[in-house]
Write a protein that holds these residues in place. Structure first.
Motif, short mmCIF file in Angstrom:
data_model
loop_
_atom_site.label_atom_id
_atom_site.label_comp_id
_atom_site.label_asym_id
_atom_site.label_seq_id
_atom_site.Cartn_x
_atom_site.Cartn_y
_atom_site.Cartn_z
N LYS A 208 -13.55 -12.24 -9.61
CA LYS A 208 -13.65 -11.60 -8.30
C LYS A 208 -13.21 -10.16 -8.36
O LYS A 208 -13.69 -9.32 -7.61
N CYS A 209 -12.26 -9.84 -9.23
CA CYS A 209 -11.77 -8.46 -9.35
C CYS A 209 -12.73 -7.57 -10.13
O CYS A 209 -12.76 -6.39 -9.92
N LYS B 242 0.83 -1.20 0.00
CA LYS B 242 0.00 0.00 0.00
C LYS B 242 0.87 1.25 0.00
O LYS B 242 0.63 2.19 -0.76
N VAL C 242 -9.22 -10.07 -3.84
CA VAL C 242 -10.08 -8.92 -3.49
C VAL C 242 -9.52 -8.19 -2.28
O VAL C 242 -9.43 -6.97 -2.27
N CYS C 243 -9.10 -8.93 -1.27
CA CYS C 243 -8.52 -8.31 -0.07
C CYS C 243 -7.25 -7.54 -0.41
O CYS C 243 -7.05 -6.42 0.07
N ASN D 276 -7.76 -14.50 -2.10
CA ASN D 276 -7.20 -13.31 -1.46
C ASN D 276 -7.06 -12.09 -2.38
O ASN D 276 -6.69 -11.02 -1.93
N ALA E 223 -6.45 -6.21 -3.30
CA ALA E 223 -6.84 -5.02 -4.06
C ALA E 223 -7.42 -3.94 -3.15
O ALA E 223 -7.06 -2.77 -3.25
N GLN E 224 -8.30 -4.34 -2.24
CA GLN E 224 -8.93 -3.37 -1.34
C GLN E 224 -7.94 -2.77 -0.35
O GLN E 224 -8.01 -1.59 -0.03
N THR E 225 -7.02 -3.57 0.13
CA THR E 225 -6.06 -3.13 1.14
C THR E 225 -4.96 -2.24 0.55
O THR E 225 -4.54 -1.28 1.19
N THR E 226 -4.52 -2.56 -0.65
CA THR E 226 -3.36 -1.87 -1.22
C THR E 226 -3.70 -0.82 -2.26
O THR E 226 -2.91 0.10 -2.50
N GLY E 227 -4.83 -0.96 -2.93
CA GLY E 227 -5.17 -0.08 -4.04
C GLY E 227 -4.60 -0.57 -5.37
O GLY E 227 -4.86 0.01 -6.42
N ARG F 255 -4.25 -2.69 -8.68
CA ARG F 255 -5.28 -3.23 -9.55
C ARG F 255 -4.72 -4.16 -10.63
O ARG F 255 -5.45 -4.62 -11.51
#
Length: 87
Positions: A84-85, A3, A27-28, A25, A30-34, A36
């Motif tokens: 999932k992405c 991140k 999605v997690c 993992n 992507a959401q945690t770090t930004g 893509r």
């Protein structure tokens, strides 16, 4: 750490997350770090089609791997991971 690196990059470079990324993992991450963009293998272990097998004669002396299996990338795991992405 990913991140922080992603934030420091500020769009000047693209970070590609990899090593262990999978359908459970991504999605997690992507959401945690930004981040893509990802590198993943989407592998599945399958039995080798080898017909002659000498069980106690390994190909290598120091590394003991199962010589009668191999890892292959599967369409199903690629699809599960990428879908999932998208959502």
């Amino acid at each position: 750490m990913l991140k922080k690196l992603h934030e420091q990059a500020a769009g000047r470079i693209i970070l590609l997350a990899g090593c262990g990324v999978n359908e459970t993992n991504i999605v997690c991450i992507a959401q945690t770090t930004g981040i893509r963009e990802f590198h993943f293998s989407a592998r599945k272990t399958v039995a080798s089609k080898m017909q002659y097998r000498k069980e106690r004669v390994p190909m290598g002396a120091t590394v003991q791997i199962n010589e009668f299996e191999r890892n292959v990338t599967t369409q199903e795991r690629v699809k599960e991971t990428t879908e999932k992405c998208i959502h």
